[in-house]
Design a protein around this motif. Structure first.
Motif, PDB file in Angstrom:
ATOM      1  N   ILE A   7      41.822  28.224  90.278  1.00 51.63           N
ATOM      2  CA  ILE A   7      41.951  27.812  88.879  1.00 51.63           C
ATOM      3  C   ILE A   7      40.602  27.243  88.463  1.00 51.63           C
ATOM      4  O   ILE A   7      40.298  26.077  88.744  1.00 51.63           O
ATOM      5  CB  ILE A   7      43.043  26.741  88.690  1.00 51.63           C
ATOM      6  CG1 ILE A   7      44.348  27.182  89.339  1.00 51.63           C
ATOM      7  CG2 ILE A   7      43.254  26.447  87.203  1.00 51.63           C
ATOM      8  CD1 ILE A   7      45.404  26.084  89.375  1.00 51.63           C
ATOM      9  N   ALA A   8      39.776  28.061  87.830  1.00 46.52           N
ATOM     10  CA  ALA A   8      38.405  27.654  87.505  1.00 46.52           C
ATOM     11  C   ALA A   8      38.164  27.463  86.012  1.00 46.52           C
ATOM     12  O   ALA A   8      37.208  26.789  85.618  1.00 46.52           O
ATOM     13  CB  ALA A   8      37.416  28.685  88.049  1.00 46.52           C
ATOM     14  N   SER A   9      38.987  28.048  85.155  1.00 48.81           N
ATOM     15  CA  SER A   9      38.813  27.889  83.709  1.00 48.81           C
ATOM     16  C   SER A   9      39.051  26.432  83.311  1.00 48.81           C
ATOM     17  O   SER A   9      39.808  25.700  83.968  1.00 48.81           O
ATOM     18  CB  SER A   9      39.782  28.789  82.949  1.00 48.81           C
ATOM     19  OG  SER A   9      39.457  30.147  83.117  1.00 48.81           O
ATOM     20  N   PRO A  97      48.982  29.548  85.643  1.00 46.90           N
ATOM     21  CA  PRO A  97      47.608  29.919  85.253  1.00 46.90           C
ATOM     22  C   PRO A  97      46.709  30.044  86.481  1.00 46.90           C
ATOM     23  O   PRO A  97      46.804  29.257  87.424  1.00 46.90           O
ATOM     24  CB  PRO A  97      47.162  28.748  84.371  1.00 46.90           C
ATOM     25  CG  PRO A  97      48.433  28.070  83.939  1.00 46.90           C
ATOM     26  CD  PRO A  97      49.383  28.255  85.082  1.00 46.90           C
ATOM     27  N   ALA A  98      45.820  31.032  86.464  1.00 47.68           N
ATOM     28  CA  ALA A  98      44.889  31.243  87.578  1.00 47.68           C
ATOM     29  C   ALA A  98      43.692  32.045  87.079  1.00 47.68           C
ATOM     30  O   ALA A  98      43.729  32.649  86.004  1.00 47.68           O
ATOM     31  CB  ALA A  98      45.570  31.973  88.724  1.00 47.68           C
ATOM     32  N   PRO A 123      41.288  34.741  82.543  1.00 48.71           N
ATOM     33  CA  PRO A 123      42.318  34.152  83.411  1.00 48.71           C
ATOM     34  C   PRO A 123      43.545  35.068  83.482  1.00 48.71           C
ATOM     35  O   PRO A 123      43.712  35.985  82.676  1.00 48.71           O
ATOM     36  CB  PRO A 123      42.664  32.833  82.707  1.00 48.71           C
ATOM     37  CG  PRO A 123      41.515  32.560  81.801  1.00 48.71           C
ATOM     38  CD  PRO A 123      40.992  33.900  81.383  1.00 48.71           C
ATOM     39  N   VAL A 124      44.391  34.803  84.452  1.00 46.24           N
ATOM     40  CA  VAL A 124      45.630  35.555  84.609  1.00 46.24           C
ATOM     41  C   VAL A 124      46.813  34.591  84.589  1.00 46.24           C
ATOM     42  O   VAL A 124      46.651  33.371  84.745  1.00 46.24           O
ATOM     43  CB  VAL A 124      45.648  36.369  85.918  1.00 46.24           C
ATOM     44  CG1 VAL A 124      44.509  37.368  85.930  1.00 46.24           C
ATOM     45  CG2 VAL A 124      45.579  35.453  87.141  1.00 46.24           C
ATOM     46  N   ALA A 125      47.993  35.163  84.387  1.00 44.76           N
ATOM     47  CA  ALA A 125      49.229  34.389  84.425  1.00 44.76           C
ATOM     48  C   ALA A 125      50.139  35.004  85.478  1.00 44.76           C
ATOM     49  O   ALA A 125      50.642  36.120  85.291  1.00 44.76           O
ATOM     50  CB  ALA A 125      49.907  34.399  83.060  1.00 44.76           C
TER      51      ALA A 125
END
Length: 257
Positions: A7-9, A97-98, A123-125
């Motif tokens: 999780i970087a955002s 979130p990822a 990002p992805v979910a």
């Protein structure tokens, strides 16, 4: 399967994407691991909300968590049938979130870690199912598992399972159990389209949960890979056995340790 992720955002970027009202503040995490608290998005009273949950699903009927296997993934093919998940898939679908995740490719010499992310860098979910476990003394623990599907031929070169991702236009369709019955939601539990994700090999430093820095997602050089291969060949048999269990293992439901 998905056994470690990133999780970087920024919290604000994820808040805008997922549309929840809370304003959480947390640092980037580059080695999110099972049993840790993870950000989860749920729908309550028609509104999306952010909350932290334990990554490690506990069905409500479990009496003693110490006797229940660590379950971090739910298989899409059986999530509607398994007693552990069939209530959660109907009433407590969620999103995680990822910015990407890790997968370990099994080779004759060793397990090689790869970082997988969207090609466009967005990002992805992850699709998830949640449950609140209530203990004998009234204590409550919110828990979650990530739904996985069979990998497409493109991604099966790394692993035969992938986490299911939900696109932003489908967020409400996935989250709202009153709008989308579980049987209809099952149509979303598929591998991502070909070309959605890209990946590169990373350092085996990701094997250790204590390591958590942006260096973990950097591509390995050819020299780094050669050194790791050479070190693997030199290890005595006993040491190799210990090394094998240091990387995530997949028993079909995602028990890691």
């Amino acid at each position: 399967m998905c056994g470690r992720y990133v999780i970087a955002s920024s919290p604000e970027a994820l808040r805008r994407l997922f549309g929840y009202s809370e304003q959480p503040n947390y640092p980037p995490r580059y080695n999110v691991a099972p049993t840790q608290p993870v950000p989860v998005v749920m729908l309550e009273n028609g509104m999306r909300h952010f909350q932290l949950m334990r990554w490690g699903f506990l069905p409500s009927w479990v009496k003693d968590p110490r006797t229940f296997a660590l379950v971090i993934n739910a298989r899409a093919e059986t999530v509607l049938e398994k007693p552990s998940f069939r209530n959660a898939i109907r009433r407590r679908r969620c999103l995680l979130p990822a910015d990407g995740y890790y997968e370990w490719q099994a080779t004759p010499a060793r397990k090689r870690p790869f970082f997988i992310r969207r090609r466009d860098g967005e990002p992805v979910a992850f699709a998830g199912v949640a449950e609140t476990w209530v203990g004998p003394n009234g204590e409550e623990v919110d828990t979650v598992a990530i739904v996985t599907a069979a990998a497409s031929p493109e991604m099966a070169a790394l692993h035969d399972r992938v986490p299911v991702t939900i696109d932003p236009p489908d967020f409400d369709r996935w989250l709202d159990g009153s709008m989308t019955e579980a049987e209809d939601a099952m149509s979303m539990l598929v591998a991502p389209p070909r070309g959605t994700f890209v990946w590169h090999e990373v350092s085996t430093a990701v094997n250790r949960v204590a390591n958590d820095s942006s260096d973990l997602i950097l591509p390995c050089s050819e020299e780094d890979i050669a050194i790791a291969e050479a070190a693997s060949r030199k290890q005595p048999k006993e040491s190799q056995r210990k090394t094998k269990v240091s990387a995530p293992e997949d028993n079909g439901q995602g028990s890691l340790f």
